[in-house]
Scaffold this active site. Structure first.
Site, PDB file in Angstrom:
ATOM      1  N   ASN A 154       0.983  -1.039   0.145  1.00 47.69           N
ATOM      2  CA  ASN A 154      -0.008   0.119   0.041  1.00 47.69           C
ATOM      3  C   ASN A 154       0.751   1.243  -0.086  1.00 47.69           C
ATOM      4  O   ASN A 154       1.520   1.509   0.998  1.00 47.69           O
ATOM      5  CB  ASN A 154      -0.829   0.068   1.252  1.00 47.69           C
ATOM      6  CG  ASN A 154      -1.551   1.402   1.448  1.00 47.69           C
ATOM      7  OD1 ASN A 154      -1.843   1.887   0.563  1.00 47.69           O
ATOM      8  ND2 ASN A 154      -2.143   1.578   2.703  1.00 47.69           N
ATOM      9  N   LYS A 196       0.035   4.116  -0.216  1.00 45.87           N
ATOM     10  CA  LYS A 196      -0.601   5.597   0.214  1.00 45.87           C
ATOM     11  C   LYS A 196      -0.135   6.723  -0.612  1.00 45.87           C
ATOM     12  O   LYS A 196      -0.140   6.464  -1.903  1.00 45.87           O
ATOM     13  CB  LYS A 196      -0.099   5.736   1.618  1.00 45.87           C
ATOM     14  CG  LYS A 196      -0.053   4.609   2.618  1.00 45.87           C
ATOM     15  CD  LYS A 196      -0.011   4.820   4.129  1.00 45.87           C
ATOM     16  CE  LYS A 196       0.413   3.458   4.837  1.00 45.87           C
ATOM     17  NZ  LYS A 196       0.225   3.629   5.882  1.00 45.87           N
ATOM     18  N   HIS A 248      -9.573   1.371   4.837  1.00 50.13           N
ATOM     19  CA  HIS A 248      -8.218   1.520   5.455  1.00 50.13           C
ATOM     20  C   HIS A 248      -8.318   2.590   6.669  1.00 50.13           C
ATOM     21  O   HIS A 248      -9.148   3.454   6.397  1.00 50.13           O
ATOM     22  CB  HIS A 248      -7.209   2.082   4.484  1.00 50.13           C
ATOM     23  CG  HIS A 248      -5.912   1.986   5.190  1.00 50.13           C
ATOM     24  ND1 HIS A 248      -5.371   3.005   5.994  1.00 50.13           N
ATOM     25  CD2 HIS A 248      -4.682   1.106   4.947  1.00 50.13           C
ATOM     26  CE1 HIS A 248      -4.124   2.538   6.333  1.00 50.13           C
ATOM     27  NE2 HIS A 248      -3.584   1.465   5.548  1.00 50.13           N
ATOM     28  N   GLU A 290      -7.069   4.661   7.643  1.00 49.37           N
ATOM     29  CA  GLU A 290      -6.563   6.264   7.458  1.00 49.37           C
ATOM     30  C   GLU A 290      -7.973   6.980   6.751  1.00 49.37           C
ATOM     31  O   GLU A 290      -8.369   8.006   6.827  1.00 49.37           O
ATOM     32  CB  GLU A 290      -5.337   6.355   6.550  1.00 49.37           C
ATOM     33  CG  GLU A 290      -3.948   6.362   7.450  1.00 49.37           C
ATOM     34  CD  GLU A 290      -2.893   5.736   6.676  1.00 49.37           C
ATOM     35  OE1 GLU A 290      -3.006   5.793   5.529  1.00 49.37           O
ATOM     36  OE2 GLU A 290      -1.951   5.253   7.273  1.00 49.37           O
ATOM     37  N   GLU A 310      -5.388  -4.896  10.700  1.00 47.91           N
ATOM     38  CA  GLU A 310      -4.334  -3.708  10.589  1.00 47.91           C
ATOM     39  C   GLU A 310      -4.667  -3.085  11.951  1.00 47.91           C
ATOM     40  O   GLU A 310      -5.466  -2.126  11.881  1.00 47.91           O
ATOM     41  CB  GLU A 310      -4.483  -2.895   9.578  1.00 47.91           C
ATOM     42  CG  GLU A 310      -4.220  -3.410   8.168  1.00 47.91           C
ATOM     43  CD  GLU A 310      -3.541  -2.226   7.328  1.00 47.91           C
ATOM     44  OE1 GLU A 310      -2.293  -2.492   6.656  1.00 47.91           O
ATOM     45  OE2 GLU A 310      -4.153  -1.405   7.166  1.00 47.91           O
ATOM     46  N   GLY A 327       2.578   2.329  10.601  1.00 42.72           N
ATOM     47  CA  GLY A 327       3.582   3.515  10.453  1.00 42.72           C
ATOM     48  C   GLY A 327       4.249   3.752  11.945  1.00 42.72           C
ATOM     49  O   GLY A 327       4.548   4.702  11.826  1.00 42.72           O
ATOM     50  N   SER A 340       3.311  -2.063  10.550  1.00 38.08           N
ATOM     51  CA  SER A 340       4.917  -2.273  10.606  1.00 38.08           C
ATOM     52  C   SER A 340       5.512  -3.588  10.374  1.00 38.08           C
ATOM     53  O   SER A 340       6.391  -4.000  11.014  1.00 38.08           O
ATOM     54  CB  SER A 340       5.256  -1.640  11.860  1.00 38.08           C
ATOM     55  OG  SER A 340       4.759  -0.225  12.175  1.00 38.08           O
TER      56      SER A 340
END
Ligand code: PEP
Length: 251
Positions: free
Chosen positions: A9, A11, A96, A98, A168, A174, A214
């Site tokens: 991904n 991003k 996702h 985010e 996730e 991250g 991560s």
């Protein structure tokens, strides 16, 4: 049998020339190894068509990172599932964290996106996962179950079987903090049981559930060795061909 999958991904990273170069690097690396998993890169909308032109999509799958919750029309700035499919992409990341956190995506909008993705022969990589507070107060099982039920359990068994899930934990995305392989296994097994209770053992056993947060070449092997972890959705480490391939070859 379910597939092992490693999906990148990207991003909102890389300009178009940088993205095409990265895709070429991954594509070239795949010529010299026989991966024991499917490999996918999910890239910004602007990169889909040019990247599709430089990769062998039989060896390297291509996906978008989102699509609109409407088929077409007056939705300035949105990119629809038919548009994504017309670039040659086969996958789309949906839900996702985010997108949920910064763009207010809800189960209702995600239902529409999943429907439109499936109608356009795109395989959704559907993300679920709890925030740190929910991990710490022990509600993470309920949170993840509700995310699956609310956005996906309207699907028929046949349509549900077309999905890839990605667990996730938001606290691991991250941050450099990874769920331990035992933590990943515990919740992946729970997710599979949740699917089994609704759709039966066969559908549950055939659903690929990826871990994201991560994941790096150094921890991928231990995570992927767990029986219910069927691969990874990779953010930061997918932006460098060598580290991405280090995760692909962890299988
Ligand atoms: C992600 O955002 O999908 C992700 C897993 O990111 P990272 O690998 O950078 O934690």
């Amino acid at each position: 049998m379910r597939k092992n999958i490693v999906a990148g991904n990207w991003k909102m990273n890389t300009t178009l020339p940088e993205g095409v170069k990265l895709a070429e690097e991954v594509n070239n690396a795949l010529k010299t190894v026989e991966p024991k998993c499917d490999v996918i890169i999910c890239v910004p909308f602007t990169h889909l068509f040019p990247v599709n032109n430089v990769i062998d999509t039989k060896k390297l799958g291509l996906g978008a990172e989102n699509c609109a919750d409407h088929r077409s029309g007056a939705y300035t700035g949105e990119v629809s599932a038919p548009m994504v499919a017309s670039t040659g992409a086969q996958y789309v990341i949906l839900g996702h964290s985010e997108r949920r956190q910064y763009y207010g995506e809800t189960a209702e909008t995600l239902k529409e996106k999943v429907r439109l993705a499936l109608d356009n022969n795109l395989t959704p990589i559907f993300c679920i996962g709890e925030v740190l507070e929910q991990r710490e107060n022990g509600t993470y099982f309920d949170v993840v179950k509700a995310q699956i039920e609310d956005a996906l359990f309207n699907l028929s068994a046949e349509d549900f079987s077309k999905l890839i899930l990605a667990y996730e934990p938001v606290w691991a995305i991250g941050t450099g903090k990874t769920a331990t392989d035992d933590q990943a296994q515990e919740i992946h097994a729970f997710i599979r049981k949740t699917i089994e209770d609704k759709y039966g053992k066969e559908v549950a056993e055939n659903t690929s559930i990826l871990y994201g947060g991560s994941c790096k070449p150094g921890n991928a092997k231990a995570l992927f060795a767990k029986p219910d972890v069927d691969g990874g959705l990779i953010g930061g480490a997918a932006l460098d061909a060598e580290s991405f391939m280090g995760i692909v070859t962890a299988f």
